[in-house]
Write an enzyme that holds these catalytic residues in place. Structure first.
Site, PDB file in Angstrom:
ATOM      1  N   ARG A  48       0.860  -1.197   0.000  1.00  0.00           N
ATOM      2  CA  ARG A  48       0.000   0.000   0.000  1.00  0.00           C
ATOM      3  C   ARG A  48       0.890   1.239   0.000  1.00  0.00           C
ATOM      4  NH1 ARG A  48       1.581   1.851   4.199  1.00  0.00           N
ATOM      5  NH2 ARG A  48       0.353   3.718   3.884  1.00  0.00           N
ATOM      6  N   ARG A  89      -6.658  -0.499  -7.467  1.00  0.00           N
ATOM      7  CA  ARG A  89      -7.173   0.563  -6.586  1.00  0.00           C
ATOM      8  C   ARG A  89      -7.218   1.843  -7.424  1.00  0.00           C
ATOM      9  NH1 ARG A  89      -4.358   1.228  -0.868  1.00  0.00           N
ATOM     10  NH2 ARG A  89      -6.385   2.074  -0.248  1.00  0.00           N
ATOM     11  N   ASP A 233      -2.096  10.784  -2.381  1.00  0.00           N
ATOM     12  CA  ASP A 233      -2.382   9.736  -3.367  1.00  0.00           C
ATOM     13  C   ASP A 233      -2.548  10.329  -4.758  1.00  0.00           C
ATOM     14  OD1 ASP A 233      -3.364   8.552  -0.630  1.00  0.00           O
ATOM     15  OD2 ASP A 233      -2.883   6.908  -2.005  1.00  0.00           O
ATOM     16  N   ASN A 243      -5.836  12.252  -0.122  1.00  0.00           N
ATOM     17  CA  ASN A 243      -5.001  11.474   0.802  1.00  0.00           C
ATOM     18  C   ASN A 243      -5.938  10.731   1.761  1.00  0.00           C
ATOM     19  OD1 ASN A 243      -2.252  10.791   1.699  1.00  0.00           O
ATOM     20  ND2 ASN A 243      -2.888  11.750   3.615  1.00  0.00           N
ATOM     21  N   LYS A 244      -5.349   9.938   2.621  1.00  0.00           N
ATOM     22  CA  LYS A 244      -6.113   9.081   3.542  1.00  0.00           C
ATOM     23  C   LYS A 244      -7.241   9.847   4.237  1.00  0.00           C
ATOM     24  CE  LYS A 244      -5.815   5.595   4.093  1.00  0.00           C
ATOM     25  NZ  LYS A 244      -6.735   4.624   3.392  1.00  0.00           N
TER      26      LYS A 244
HETATM   27  O1  MRU Z   1      -4.905   3.131   1.884  1.00  0.00           O
HETATM   28  P1  MRU Z   1      -3.432   3.401   1.933  1.00  0.00           P
HETATM   29  O2  MRU Z   1      -2.785   2.900   3.172  1.00  0.00           O
HETATM   30  O3  MRU Z   1      -2.732   2.943   0.678  1.00  0.00           O
HETATM   31  O4  MRU Z   1      -3.341   4.990   1.953  1.00  0.00           O
HETATM   32  C1  MRU Z   1      -2.077   5.574   1.924  1.00  0.00           C
HETATM   33  C2  MRU Z   1      -2.097   7.040   2.062  1.00  0.00           C
HETATM   34  O5  MRU Z   1      -3.124   7.678   2.095  1.00  0.00           O
HETATM   35  C3  MRU Z   1      -0.766   7.724   2.052  1.00  0.00           C
HETATM   36  O6  MRU Z   1      -0.798   8.880   2.827  1.00  0.00           O
HETATM   37  C4  MRU Z   1      -0.393   8.098   0.610  1.00  0.00           C
HETATM   38  O7  MRU Z   1      -0.522   6.988  -0.238  1.00  0.00           O
HETATM   39  C5  MRU Z   1       0.981   8.625   0.518  1.00  0.00           C
HETATM   40  S1  MRU Z   1       2.203   7.371   0.828  1.00  0.00           S
HETATM   41  C6  MRU Z   1       3.717   8.112   0.682  1.00  0.00           C
END
Ligand code: MRU
Length: 345
Positions: A48, A89, A233, A243-244
């Site tokens: 991820r 994804r 992202d 982002n998350k």
């Molecule tokens: O669902 P995930 O764990 O893949 O989400 C990741 C994030 O939101 C990160 O902050 C993002 O991918 C940046 S990683 C350097």
């Protein structure tokens, strides 16, 4: 400081990765050697983080070519298999970026694709160190002394191929003796902060406090945070950033408190083809992730969930976008195109 963590290895016929669903309890490496393996690992978040998905996507093309050769796939079957990886994804643009970067090499053969994929991994580490230096310089020019940082999700080696983006900035501050403490949001529902970021910080002996996501705004408004720094992202043309889930709430609290809110991301996370955050495809995940805790149902059986994996922070709330090339102030509502894709590294 312990040995640098490199979560992706190419064995010659498989990709060995850390199964992140097992951390922090167990450090388990698993081998991915088929398209199904890759798609499954991406879907269940064994691998991820946007830059890591880019690297896995690129190596996934090699695995698809190998499987196609073993199983005598037709060209359309191979294309469909690669598309499955690309679409595993939707939100992190890096996954499509990684696939698209190596796919044109297929005409030159498997070794050319492999070399391009391994090149992405090698480049990612240098890119992350550059992001770390740029971000730390920007922060130190504004915040004297030891910086108290808040971060969300996991943006470290586990989200990339080494070092990290936002966590790379934090590591750089620590290496410079300029870090006070890191407030680590636990990052519901899958706890990338509590499980993964905290684990990485423990490995490096970096002082940190894990807090509930719901504590973040209060921590900022109480003056306990000098800067919030997150990854991305997808950063789109007007600077809006996915982002998350939970990121935009932090940005709002920072704007109210006058605390800088920084996005640290490689250029491979910048998508100038998408105009605004409203155009970003936000991944919706299984409601069980929210309705259960540790595999045990906690919400009433009759309840259903709303479980977007990401949110969009509008550009107006972002103090700076830190890339490997520059620190861009994008509040004005546009990512300056002449600063993206310079490709110095
Ligand atoms: O669902 P995930 O764990 O893949 O989400 C990741 C994030 O939101 C990160 O902050 C993002 O991918 C940046 S990683 C350097």
């Amino acid at each position: 400081m312990s040995e640098p963590l490199r979560p992706i290895e190419w064995t010659g016929s498989a990709v060995r990765v850390i199964d992140q669903t097992e951390l922090p309890g167990r450090l388990v490496r698993i081998s991915l050697d088929s398209v199904d393996d890759v798609v499954d690992a991406i879907a269940r978040l064994a691998v991820r983080g946007a830059p890591q998905l880019g690297a896995i996507g690129a190596l996934g093309v090699v695995l698809a070519m190998d499987q196609g050769a073993r199983e005598r796939w037709t060209a359309p079957e191979l294309d469909a298999a690669i598309d499955r990886i690309r679409d595993a994804r939707p939100t992190a643009v890096n996954l499509a970026w990684g696939v698209d970067r190596v796919r044109p090499r297929m005409a030159q053969g498997r070794e050319a694709v492999l070399a391009a994929a391994l090149g992405i991994i090698e480049q990612d580490e240098r890119v992350n160190h550059a992001i770390g230096r740029n971000g730390a310089d920007w922060i130190q020019a504004r915040v004297p002394g030891r910086v108290r940082v808040l971060t969300h999700c996991n943006t470290g080696a586990l989200a990339t191929t080494a070092w990290g983006t936002a966590l790379g900035v934090i590591r750089e501050l620590h290496a410079r003796g300029a870090l006070g403490v890191v407030y680590v949001d636990e990052t519901r529902p899958l706890l990338q902060g509590a499980r993964l970021t905290a684990w990485e910080l423990v490995q490096d002996g970096i002082p940190h406090l894990v807090q509930a996501d719901g504590a973040a705004a209060s921590t900022i408004l109480r003056g306990l945070v000098d800067v919030a720094i997150i990854g991305a992202d997808r950063v789109v043309a007007n600077g809006d950033t996915a982002n998350k889930i939970g990121s935009v709430g932090i940005a709002l609290a920072c704007a109210d408190a006058g605390v800088p809110f920084i996005v640290a991301a490689p250029e491979s996370s910048v998508d100038l083809q998408t105009a605004t955050g409203a155009d970003i495809d936000i991944e919706m995940r299984d409601g069980a992730e929210v309705l259960s805790w540790g595999g045990v149902r906690v919400a009433p059986e009759q309840s259903r969930a709303y479980n977007p994996a990401f949110d969009v922070t509008p550009a107006r709330l972002i103090s700076a976008l830190v890339t490997e090339e520059a620190v861009l102030e994008i509040r004005a509502g546009e990512v300056p195109r002449d600063h993206i894709g310079i490709g110095v590294l």
